[in-house]
Scaffold this active site. Sequence first.
Site, PDB file in Angstrom:
ATOM      1  N   CYS A   2       8.347  -8.319  14.238  1.00  0.00           N
ATOM      2  CA  CYS A   2       9.795  -8.192  14.021  1.00  0.00           C
ATOM      3  C   CYS A   2      10.343  -9.382  13.256  1.00  0.00           C
ATOM      4  CB  CYS A   2      10.538  -8.096  15.360  1.00  0.00           C
ATOM      5  SG  CYS A   2      10.165  -6.637  16.334  1.00  0.00           S
ATOM      6  N   LEU A  50      24.421  -9.631  15.221  1.00  0.00           N
ATOM      7  CA  LEU A  50      22.986  -9.634  15.451  1.00  0.00           C
ATOM      8  C   LEU A  50      22.283  -8.622  14.546  1.00  0.00           C
ATOM      9  CD1 LEU A  50      23.101  -9.558  19.370  1.00  0.00           C
ATOM     10  CD2 LEU A  50      22.962 -11.590  17.910  1.00  0.00           C
TER      11      LEU A  50
END
Length: 619
Positions: A2, A50
């Site tokens: 990620c 985010l």
Amino acid sequence: MCGISGFFHPEQDFAKKESYCQDILDSMNLALKHRGPRQQGTCVFNCFGLAQVCSDPPASDSGSLPLKETINGSSIAVLWDGELYNAPELKKELESLGHTFEGPEDTRIILAAYLEYGPDFVKKLNGVFAIAIADCAQKRLLLYRDRSGIKPLFYSIREGTVVFSSELKGLFAWPGLKPELTLEGLNEIFSLGPAKTSGSGVFKGILEVLPGHFLSCSLSGIRVCSYWELKSLPHEDSYSETIEKTSWLLEDAVCRQMKPDSPVCAFLSGGVDSSLVSAICARELKKKNKQLTTFSFDFTGNDKNFKANSFQPSLDKPYVEKMVDYLDSDHHFLECSAKDQFDLLEASVLAHDLPAMADVDSSLIYFCSQVAPLSPAALTGECADEIFGGYPWFHREECFQASTFPWTMDLKARQVLLSDDFLSELKMEEYVKNRYEASLAQVPALPGESPTEARRREISYLNLRWFMQTLLDRMDRASMHSGLKARVPFADYRIIEYLWNVPWEMKARDGIVKNLLRQAGRGQLPDEVLFRKKSPYPKTYDTAYEALLSARVREILEDSSSPVLPFIDKKKVLAFLASPSDYGKPWYGQLMAAPQMMAYLIQIDFWLRQYRPKLPDFR
């Protein structure tokens, strides 16, 4: 696999300008797309923005990215990059405390652990990770990095806003945050590179969360907190007990990182480190009637061009062949051509956002790109030399006497291409001396230890905090750039903790380098592999590669727009190009000699062209 990024300001309500914030988050995700090309998501709420990209395929129960939940009327979100290796035990513990799990399990384990144990939950984790926790109730952002520093996490503070990202390029999506270099940053590149000071982001105003630390950001300010550190203690186990525990720790680390729900392969060089990892993998897979897939790396023409020296005494291939027969693995011999490693020098810079280990890095990007289509994850033998004392500088008297980093004791090789005016501004010797002494001041001493053992402890600490970190950065950026999960069992913090206090007389019993590890591997490898003399990551000895480098450096010299020109002396560079290569005297580590000096200069020039940092006015 990620990439995470975002921003936080405890006194802002970003939801009021959601569209503006969304554009920033989309740009952050775009910058990190290579770290997670299959899923992406963003969210803006309260004082947080985010963003996350992920390589795992979407699942019907996965929910959206990032994971965000409402707890007691307030939102909490978790972003993370990494893998948990003790997820089953931690899940069981949390279930006994009343927690339930659905969807992306590891992420929910992290959330449940935070809710149960607070900010210190990280002490419960065994894994590699960069984690961000956004807690609305506390108006607090927490940024965590794993103990060994395997996963990267950078941040910068701009007018009270904390901006963070897995890679430097993600930070530059924040409006007004532009690359800028001070003399300190230039010293990081020219005086220390490809290493860098722990916690430094090289560019002005950019930092990296330290390994074993977390950042707590709230209305009360920003605090850097340590949750793990090395402790120097007397070693109380006998030699046989030490061998037994070392063997168990390595086997447990490898087995955990095989992750039964995910296919895995192994990098196999024919050295003791990768061979032990491969042997454990092969044994575990055979229990399930499966065959291990292995990969070895070399360079086209090395069978003819190889030149043995004290740093690289032998070719890998004969030992790889012995191990393939021994393991009965499905093996792939991969070779990188001179052109491939030359062409990928720029890709290496883009992967790091910095000049890196020249062709040592570009070739690893090539190899990872060949492995990735065949396996989602690979186990490597990286880090054993730093932990068990395998490098030459652990053994040589001159390293004990040197008052500097043992892998780059002579700075003259770094200065040979630079202009006298730039060197005068740089003050290279002073900068390196300050960084070296600051590192020694952090070494946890053991009272009563002999001067020789205390010095070995210093060299071990320098290796863990500097040299190993450079190699871990290299492995993360090369593998993630190529879409491959690279796992490093030797960097399990339990192995590092235990070996930190094992005395040298046990690590190198009978004067045999890494003898403790070899004894721990008894019965798992053929003796000729188990006791093979160390030979590092391979490098090319093809003069065609040198010719490509030389031609490119000459192009740089003739291009008046080349941004590296103000730092170098053209006459010095031409004299360097006219001199024969010296493979025997590396200027960094064991591999970076004259050709790598040219390649590093090429990388610096490309880096300055690509990132266009603002430079200090010293010319």
